[in-house]
Design a protein around this motif. Structure first.
Motif, mmCIF file in Angstrom:
data_model
loop_
_atom_site.group_PDB
_atom_site.id
_atom_site.type_symbol
_atom_site.label_atom_id
_atom_site.label_comp_id
_atom_site.label_asym_id
_atom_site.label_seq_id
_atom_site.Cartn_x
_atom_site.Cartn_y
_atom_site.Cartn_z
ATOM 1 N N THR A 175 41.643 31.367 20.622
ATOM 2 C CA THR A 175 42.678 30.442 20.189
ATOM 3 C C THR A 175 42.043 29.126 19.830
ATOM 4 O O THR A 175 40.934 28.787 20.282
ATOM 5 C CB THR A 175 43.694 30.225 21.321
ATOM 6 N N PRO A 176 42.728 28.310 19.036
ATOM 7 C CA PRO A 176 42.153 27.003 18.672
ATOM 8 C C PRO A 176 41.870 26.130 19.899
ATOM 9 O O PRO A 176 40.848 25.449 19.953
ATOM 10 C CB PRO A 176 43.237 26.401 17.791
ATOM 11 N N ALA A 177 42.756 26.127 20.874
ATOM 12 C CA ALA A 177 42.528 25.304 22.076
ATOM 13 C C ALA A 177 41.307 25.764 22.837
ATOM 14 O O ALA A 177 40.481 24.960 23.303
ATOM 15 C CB ALA A 177 43.765 25.339 22.963
ATOM 16 N N ALA A 178 41.209 27.098 22.954
ATOM 17 C CA ALA A 178 40.047 27.622 23.691
ATOM 18 C C ALA A 178 38.772 27.310 22.946
ATOM 19 O O ALA A 178 37.723 27.019 23.536
ATOM 20 C CB ALA A 178 40.223 29.118 23.897
ATOM 21 N N ALA A 179 38.849 27.417 21.587
ATOM 22 C CA ALA A 179 37.662 27.123 20.791
ATOM 23 C C ALA A 179 37.240 25.668 20.965
ATOM 24 O O ALA A 179 36.061 25.350 21.101
ATOM 25 C CB ALA A 179 37.940 27.423 19.317
ATOM 26 N N ASN A 180 38.249 24.788 20.989
ATOM 27 C CA ASN A 180 37.921 23.362 21.190
ATOM 28 C C ASN A 180 37.270 23.112 22.549
ATOM 29 O O ASN A 180 36.322 22.335 22.674
ATOM 30 C CB ASN A 180 39.188 22.522 21.055
ATOM 31 N N ARG A 181 37.864 23.742 23.584
ATOM 32 C CA ARG A 181 37.285 23.555 24.922
ATOM 33 C C ARG A 181 35.854 24.090 24.991
ATOM 34 O O ARG A 181 34.967 23.511 25.624
ATOM 35 C CB ARG A 181 38.161 24.258 25.960
ATOM 36 N N LEU A 182 35.605 25.237 24.327
ATOM 37 C CA LEU A 182 34.265 25.820 24.337
ATOM 38 C C LEU A 182 33.275 24.891 23.659
ATOM 39 O O LEU A 182 32.166 24.652 24.152
ATOM 40 C CB LEU A 182 34.306 27.185 23.630
ATOM 41 N N VAL A 183 33.730 24.363 22.513
ATOM 42 C CA VAL A 183 32.839 23.437 21.795
ATOM 43 C C VAL A 183 32.556 22.204 22.627
ATOM 44 O O VAL A 183 31.412 21.725 22.730
ATOM 45 C CB VAL A 183 33.468 23.064 20.443
ATOM 46 N N GLU A 184 33.603 21.659 23.252
ATOM 47 C CA GLU A 184 33.403 20.447 24.061
ATOM 48 C C GLU A 184 32.463 20.707 25.237
ATOM 49 O O GLU A 184 31.603 19.893 25.563
ATOM 50 C CB GLU A 184 34.757 19.951 24.569
ATOM 51 N N THR A 185 32.659 21.886 25.861
ATOM 52 C CA THR A 185 31.804 22.212 27.014
ATOM 53 C C THR A 185 30.349 22.334 26.588
ATOM 54 O O THR A 185 29.421 21.812 27.227
ATOM 55 C CB THR A 185 32.278 23.499 27.676
ATOM 56 N N GLN A 186 30.163 23.067 25.481
ATOM 57 C CA GLN A 186 28.794 23.267 25.013
ATOM 58 C C GLN A 186 28.180 21.948 24.543
ATOM 59 O O GLN A 186 26.996 21.671 24.784
ATOM 60 C CB GLN A 186 28.795 24.298 23.882
ATOM 61 N N ASN A 187 28.986 21.131 23.859
ATOM 62 C CA ASN A 187 28.471 19.827 23.417
ATOM 63 C C ASN A 187 28.068 18.958 24.606
ATOM 64 O O ASN A 187 27.027 18.281 24.595
ATOM 65 C CB ASN A 187 29.513 19.100 22.581
ATOM 66 N N SER A 188 28.928 18.952 25.638
ATOM 67 C CA SER A 188 28.644 18.119 26.813
ATOM 68 C C SER A 188 27.359 18.559 27.502
ATOM 69 O O SER A 188 26.502 17.750 27.878
ATOM 70 C CB SER A 188 29.819 18.187 27.792
#
Length: 216
Positions: A32-45
């Motif tokens: 989902t878009p929300a999950a994708a955003n969270r994944l990106v944020e986690t990986q970026n962090s």
């Protein structure tokens, strides 16, 4: 500084590439878009944390190298200053030694001992005094006899030409016994005469010493 900036840029590009690869590995339809955003944020962090750690380590290493170079430069400067000081000191000592060697040696004059003060001569007795009469009568026999006569006459009679001691009896300056006085070359003179009494004593002292008198 250019090298360090290039390295940081390369790390950022690598981080972006890693994030894109992770997204491509998932099926888009399953995220989902929300999950994708969270994944990106986690990986970026997580990646940014790793980059921060790597950048901090690089900064520490660069600073350590700079500090080491400064410390070495300071050590070399101190060593050069100390060597210059030692060289200056050696030159000064060499110059002082050369000056001392060239200076003529002046011999110090030997100390001359001070002469001992001469003993003051004894004052002459007043003219006409009993002491003057004794000196006149005894002088023909030498100074030692004069000194003896003055000393013994003072002891025997206190310079009194009329002294009399009935114990002998003894008479005059040198307290002669009458028989002793008669046996001198002046025995026909007055025993109370200061000059002849002293002359008789000087003669007897010159012939047989002063043993006849208790005073010495």
């Amino acid at each position: 500084m250019v090298k360090f900036t290039t390295m940081v840029a390369a790390l950022l590009v690598a981080a972006a590439g890693g994030i894109s690869a992770n997204l491509q590995g998932h099926q888009v339809g399953q995220v989902t878009p929300a999950a994708a955003n969270r994944l990106v944020e986690t990986q970026n962090s997580a990646r940014w944390t790793e980059l921060s750690i790597e950048l901090s380590a690089q900064q520490v290493a660069v600073q350590a190298m700079a500090d080491a170079r400064e410390a070495e430069a300071a050590r070399q400067a101190a060593a050069a200053a100390e060597q210059a000081r030692q060289d200056d000191l050696a030159r000064e000592q060499a110059a002082a030694a050369a000056a001392a060697a060239a200076k003529p040696v002046v011999a110090k004059p030997a100390a001359v001992p001070a002469a001992a003060p001469a003993a003051a001569p004894a004052p002459a007795p007043p003219a006409g005094s009993i002491q003057a009469i004794i000196v006149s009568a005894c002088s023909p026999y030498g100074q030692a006899t004069v000194d003896w006569c003055l000393r013994v006459a003072k002891c025997e009679s206190g310079y009194n030409p009329n002294a009399y001691n009935p114990a002998g009896p003894y008479y005059g300056l040198f307290q002669f016994a009458m028989t002793t006085f008669k046996n001198t070359p002046y025995g026909n003179q007055n025993i109370y005469d200061a000059y002849y009494n002293a002359a008789a004593a000087a003669w007897k002292y010159s012939v047989s010493g002063g043993g006849a008198w208790g005073c010495k």
